[in-house]
Motif scaffolding. Structure first.
Motif, PDB file in Angstrom:
ATOM      1  N   LEU A  27      33.784  32.557  63.523  1.00  0.00           N
ATOM      2  CA  LEU A  27      34.683  31.407  63.056  1.00  0.00           C
ATOM      3  C   LEU A  27      36.198  31.754  62.944  1.00  0.00           C
ATOM      4  O   LEU A  27      36.978  30.845  63.225  1.00  0.00           O
ATOM      5  CB  LEU A  27      34.170  30.876  61.515  1.00  0.00           C
ATOM      6  CG  LEU A  27      32.912  30.112  61.536  1.00  0.00           C
ATOM      7  CD1 LEU A  27      32.446  29.986  59.984  1.00  0.00           C
ATOM      8  CD2 LEU A  27      32.835  28.697  62.164  1.00  0.00           C
ATOM      9  N   ALA A  28      36.454  33.081  62.604  1.00  0.00           N
ATOM     10  CA  ALA A  28      37.867  33.501  62.809  1.00  0.00           C
ATOM     11  C   ALA A  28      38.482  33.151  64.109  1.00  0.00           C
ATOM     12  O   ALA A  28      39.465  32.904  64.145  1.00  0.00           O
ATOM     13  CB  ALA A  28      38.119  34.744  62.269  1.00  0.00           C
ATOM     14  N   ARG A  29      37.708  33.713  64.999  1.00  0.00           N
ATOM     15  CA  ARG A  29      38.086  33.612  66.417  1.00  0.00           C
ATOM     16  C   ARG A  29      38.154  32.337  66.933  1.00  0.00           C
ATOM     17  O   ARG A  29      39.072  31.918  67.761  1.00  0.00           O
ATOM     18  CB  ARG A  29      37.174  34.282  67.217  1.00  0.00           C
ATOM     19  CG  ARG A  29      37.205  35.790  67.224  1.00  0.00           C
ATOM     20  CD  ARG A  29      38.328  36.624  67.549  1.00  0.00           C
ATOM     21  NE  ARG A  29      38.003  36.560  69.153  1.00  0.00           N
ATOM     22  CZ  ARG A  29      39.089  36.947  69.903  1.00  0.00           C
ATOM     23  NH1 ARG A  29      40.278  37.411  69.264  1.00  0.00           N
ATOM     24  NH2 ARG A  29      39.271  36.942  71.152  1.00  0.00           N
ATOM     25  N   ALA A  30      37.530  31.294  66.136  1.00  0.00           N
ATOM     26  CA  ALA A  30      37.660  30.079  66.670  1.00  0.00           C
ATOM     27  C   ALA A  30      38.566  29.165  66.084  1.00  0.00           C
ATOM     28  O   ALA A  30      38.995  28.030  66.231  1.00  0.00           O
ATOM     29  CB  ALA A  30      36.303  29.183  66.278  1.00  0.00           C
ATOM     30  N   GLY A  31      39.446  29.874  65.076  1.00  0.00           N
ATOM     31  CA  GLY A  31      40.697  29.198  64.413  1.00  0.00           C
ATOM     32  C   GLY A  31      40.538  28.875  63.051  1.00  0.00           C
ATOM     33  O   GLY A  31      41.300  28.352  62.386  1.00  0.00           O
ATOM     34  N   TYR A  32      39.209  29.306  62.424  1.00  0.00           N
ATOM     35  CA  TYR A  32      38.922  28.898  61.105  1.00  0.00           C
ATOM     36  C   TYR A  32      39.340  30.259  60.053  1.00  0.00           C
ATOM     37  O   TYR A  32      39.117  30.247  58.608  1.00  0.00           O
ATOM     38  CB  TYR A  32      37.816  28.339  60.865  1.00  0.00           C
ATOM     39  CG  TYR A  32      37.211  27.211  61.450  1.00  0.00           C
ATOM     40  CD1 TYR A  32      37.493  25.885  60.793  1.00  0.00           C
ATOM     41  CD2 TYR A  32      36.760  27.111  62.591  1.00  0.00           C
ATOM     42  CE1 TYR A  32      37.434  24.812  61.479  1.00  0.00           C
ATOM     43  CE2 TYR A  32      36.444  25.924  63.327  1.00  0.00           C
ATOM     44  CZ  TYR A  32      36.747  24.907  62.685  1.00  0.00           C
ATOM     45  OH  TYR A  32      36.632  23.514  63.390  1.00  0.00           O
ATOM     46  N   GLY A  33      40.052  31.161  60.651  1.00  0.00           N
ATOM     47  CA  GLY A  33      40.399  32.207  59.779  1.00  0.00           C
ATOM     48  C   GLY A  33      41.594  32.203  58.950  1.00  0.00           C
ATOM     49  O   GLY A  33      42.414  31.243  59.193  1.00  0.00           O
ATOM     50  N   VAL A  34      42.078  33.082  58.290  1.00  0.00           N
ATOM     51  CA  VAL A  34      43.516  33.086  57.494  1.00  0.00           C
ATOM     52  C   VAL A  34      44.661  32.704  58.810  1.00  0.00           C
ATOM     53  O   VAL A  34      44.633  33.602  59.778  1.00  0.00           O
ATOM     54  CB  VAL A  34      43.964  34.148  57.031  1.00  0.00           C
ATOM     55  CG1 VAL A  34      45.155  34.281  56.195  1.00  0.00           C
ATOM     56  CG2 VAL A  34      42.586  34.579  55.715  1.00  0.00           C
ATOM     57  N   GLY A  35      45.534  31.756  58.655  1.00  0.00           N
ATOM     58  CA  GLY A  35      46.471  31.411  59.480  1.00  0.00           C
ATOM     59  C   GLY A  35      45.848  30.951  60.884  1.00  0.00           C
ATOM     60  O   GLY A  35      46.661  30.747  61.803  1.00  0.00           O
ATOM     61  N   GLY A  36      44.688  30.525  60.905  1.00  0.00           N
ATOM     62  CA  GLY A  36      44.145  29.967  62.312  1.00  0.00           C
ATOM     63  C   GLY A  36      44.918  28.478  62.456  1.00  0.00           C
ATOM     64  O   GLY A  36      45.164  27.702  61.611  1.00  0.00           O
ATOM     65  N   ALA A  37      44.405  28.207  63.658  1.00  0.00           N
ATOM     66  CA  ALA A  37      44.968  26.526  64.069  1.00  0.00           C
ATOM     67  C   ALA A  37      44.296  25.512  63.599  1.00  0.00           C
ATOM     68  O   ALA A  37      44.665  24.632  63.335  1.00  0.00           O
ATOM     69  CB  ALA A  37      44.877  26.894  65.646  1.00  0.00           C
ATOM     70  N   LYS A  38      43.069  25.826  62.962  1.00  0.00           N
ATOM     71  CA  LYS A  38      42.243  24.735  62.650  1.00  0.00           C
ATOM     72  C   LYS A  38      42.137  24.633  60.968  1.00  0.00           C
ATOM     73  O   LYS A  38      41.617  23.911  60.174  1.00  0.00           O
ATOM     74  CB  LYS A  38      40.683  24.923  63.084  1.00  0.00           C
ATOM     75  CG  LYS A  38      40.875  24.523  64.743  1.00  0.00           C
ATOM     76  CD  LYS A  38      39.452  24.520  64.917  1.00  0.00           C
ATOM     77  CE  LYS A  38      39.417  24.569  66.625  1.00  0.00           C
ATOM     78  NZ  LYS A  38      37.989  24.431  67.249  1.00  0.00           N
ATOM     79  N   VAL A  39      43.098  25.609  60.284  1.00  0.00           N
ATOM     80  CA  VAL A  39      42.934  25.719  58.995  1.00  0.00           C
ATOM     81  C   VAL A  39      44.631  25.110  58.402  1.00  0.00           C
ATOM     82  O   VAL A  39      45.453  25.311  58.882  1.00  0.00           O
ATOM     83  CB  VAL A  39      42.915  27.149  58.423  1.00  0.00           C
ATOM     84  CG1 VAL A  39      42.958  27.306  57.070  1.00  0.00           C
ATOM     85  CG2 VAL A  39      41.748  27.884  59.065  1.00  0.00           C
ATOM     86  N   THR A  40      44.301  24.151  57.453  1.00  0.00           N
ATOM     87  CA  THR A  40      45.747  23.488  56.996  1.00  0.00           C
ATOM     88  C   THR A  40      46.139  24.644  56.061  1.00  0.00           C
ATOM     89  O   THR A  40      45.442  25.236  55.252  1.00  0.00           O
ATOM     90  CB  THR A  40      45.338  22.173  56.300  1.00  0.00           C
ATOM     91  OG1 THR A  40      44.202  22.400  55.221  1.00  0.00           O
ATOM     92  CG2 THR A  40      44.811  21.142  57.422  1.00  0.00           C
ATOM     93  N   PRO A  41      47.581  24.739  56.070  1.00  0.00           N
ATOM     94  CA  PRO A  41      48.248  25.628  55.181  1.00  0.00           C
ATOM     95  C   PRO A  41      48.122  25.017  53.775  1.00  0.00           C
ATOM     96  O   PRO A  41      48.104  23.993  53.262  1.00  0.00           O
ATOM     97  CB  PRO A  41      49.523  25.687  55.615  1.00  0.00           C
ATOM     98  CG  PRO A  41      49.862  24.294  56.602  1.00  0.00           C
ATOM     99  CD  PRO A  41      48.445  24.018  56.924  1.00  0.00           C
ATOM    100  N   LYS A  42      48.202  26.049  52.729  1.00  0.00           N
ATOM    101  CA  LYS A  42      47.936  25.490  51.161  1.00  0.00           C
ATOM    102  C   LYS A  42      49.344  25.143  50.886  1.00  0.00           C
ATOM    103  O   LYS A  42      50.274  25.713  51.118  1.00  0.00           O
ATOM    104  CB  LYS A  42      47.525  26.744  50.534  1.00  0.00           C
ATOM    105  CG  LYS A  42      46.690  26.483  49.197  1.00  0.00           C
ATOM    106  CD  LYS A  42      46.204  27.585  48.684  1.00  0.00           C
ATOM    107  CE  LYS A  42      46.551  29.138  48.668  1.00  0.00           C
ATOM    108  NZ  LYS A  42      45.987  29.941  47.584  1.00  0.00           N
TER     109      LYS A  42
END
Length: 76
Positions: free
Chosen positions: A59-74
């Motif tokens: 999941l982190a490699r897919a962009g769901y990790g901290v700072g990933g492309a698929k995670v909206t910033p807080k």
């Protein structure tokens, strides 16, 4: 007054939450299985523990990790 911090947000991501949840369930089931002397379930829980680690990494490699492309910033 707000203070800006340099906290990288360790573990505040869908990848981390999913991985830790899977591993906590595996440890809980494995502990109960060990107490009840169900050896095959203890080993199955150990396998699920490793799977949880792999799921987090994937999941982190897919962009769901901290700072990933698929995670909206807080937003603070």
């Amino acid at each position: 007054m707000s203070t800006e911090t340099a906290d990288p947000g360790h573990g505040h991501s869908p990848a981390a939450w999913t991985s830790v949840t899977i591993m906590l369930i595996a440890i809980t089931v494995g502990t109960v299985a060990f107490f009840l002397d169900v050896q095959w379930l203890v080993w199955a829980s150990a396998v699920v523990l490793v799977v949880g680690l792999l799921v987090g990494w994937i999941l982190a490699r897919a962009g769901y990790g901290v700072g990933g492309a698929k995670v909206t910033p807080k937003v603070h």
